[in-house]
Write a protein that holds these residues in place. Structure first.
Motif, mmCIF file in Angstrom:
data_model
loop_
_atom_site.group_PDB
_atom_site.id
_atom_site.type_symbol
_atom_site.label_atom_id
_atom_site.label_comp_id
_atom_site.label_asym_id
_atom_site.label_seq_id
_atom_site.Cartn_x
_atom_site.Cartn_y
_atom_site.Cartn_z
ATOM 1 N N PHE A 293 45.897 36.524 48.196
ATOM 2 C CA PHE A 293 45.934 35.681 46.982
ATOM 3 C C PHE A 293 46.511 34.341 47.197
ATOM 4 N N GLN A 294 45.993 33.505 46.632
ATOM 5 C CA GLN A 294 46.657 32.017 46.574
ATOM 6 C C GLN A 294 47.309 31.858 45.467
ATOM 7 N N GLU A 295 48.381 31.072 45.365
ATOM 8 C CA GLU A 295 49.270 30.866 44.510
ATOM 9 C C GLU A 295 48.548 30.033 43.305
ATOM 10 N N ARG A 296 48.836 30.708 42.125
ATOM 11 C CA ARG A 296 48.017 30.024 40.869
ATOM 12 C C ARG A 296 46.412 29.962 40.994
ATOM 13 N N ARG A 297 46.132 30.841 41.615
ATOM 14 C CA ARG A 297 44.518 31.309 41.740
ATOM 15 C C ARG A 297 44.305 32.612 41.272
ATOM 16 N N SER A 298 43.005 32.946 41.150
ATOM 17 C CA SER A 298 42.719 34.267 41.061
ATOM 18 C C SER A 298 41.763 34.653 41.986
ATOM 19 N N ARG A 299 41.353 35.904 41.695
ATOM 20 C CA ARG A 299 40.617 36.928 42.590
ATOM 21 C C ARG A 299 39.949 38.068 41.635
ATOM 22 N N ILE B 99 37.754 42.615 36.763
ATOM 23 C CA ILE B 99 39.416 42.305 36.573
ATOM 24 C C ILE B 99 39.880 41.159 37.379
ATOM 25 N N ALA B 100 40.412 40.231 36.612
ATOM 26 C CA ALA B 100 41.014 39.083 37.383
ATOM 27 C C ALA B 100 42.229 39.261 37.713
ATOM 28 N N VAL B 101 42.687 39.028 38.918
ATOM 29 C CA VAL B 101 44.170 39.108 39.505
ATOM 30 C C VAL B 101 44.594 37.870 39.711
ATOM 31 N N PHE B 102 45.772 37.393 39.165
ATOM 32 C CA PHE B 102 46.257 36.073 39.461
ATOM 33 C C PHE B 102 47.657 36.209 40.045
ATOM 34 N N LYS B 103 47.853 35.084 41.236
ATOM 35 C CA LYS B 103 49.168 35.157 41.690
ATOM 36 C C LYS B 103 49.861 33.839 41.060
ATOM 37 N N LEU B 104 51.019 34.137 40.565
ATOM 38 C CA LEU B 104 51.838 33.242 39.782
ATOM 39 C C LEU B 104 52.662 32.337 40.887
ATOM 40 N N SER B 105 53.180 31.372 40.214
ATOM 41 C CA SER B 105 54.083 30.332 41.298
ATOM 42 C C SER B 105 55.223 31.018 41.727
ATOM 43 N N ASP B 106 55.596 32.075 41.106
ATOM 44 C CA ASP B 106 56.899 32.852 41.430
ATOM 45 C C ASP B 106 56.635 33.961 42.495
#
Length: 110
Positions: A12-18, A27-34
């Motif tokens: 997962f990349q920061e502020r992106r989704s998979r 289902i969208a999985v998001f990686k937040l900046s934290d």
């Protein structure tokens, strides 16, 4: 509730989704900046825009079609708009495996 290992945190990349597809549900999985991960249904309740294509700011995603603001923590659409998408519990274990909890029995990630 069924818990599935769906990926590794390094995918997962920061502020992106998979997008994950489970038994016909996206289902969208998001990686937040934290560094935390949030998982929600990948369809805006307004006009079914793909939330995975939206802009992430803090713990919200903005629908790419009409800019509805959706909280990634609980799936609630923010005022003045109204609605909700399903939010899925997600966690990362000590090995970096990403676990997604779903209510549908016998779901398998693809």
């Amino acid at each position: 509730m069924t818990e599935l290992i769906v990926a590794h945190v390094s995918e997962f990349q920061e502020r992106r989704s998979r997008v994950l597809k489970l038994e016909g549900i996206e289902i969208a999985v998001f990686k937040l900046s934290d560094g935390s991960l949030k998982a929600i249904e990948n369809s805006c309740p307004h006009k079914q825009g793909k939330l995975s294509e939206g802009m992430v700011c803090d713990h919200h995603v903005y629908c790419p079609l009409h800019d509805w603001k959706i909280d990634l923590k609980d799936g609630k659409v923010q005022a003045p708009d109204d609605g909700c998408v399903t939010a899925f519990p997600i966690r990362v274990d000590e090995l970096g495996n990403v676990h997604l909890s779903v209510n549908l029995p016998d779901m398998r990630a693809s």
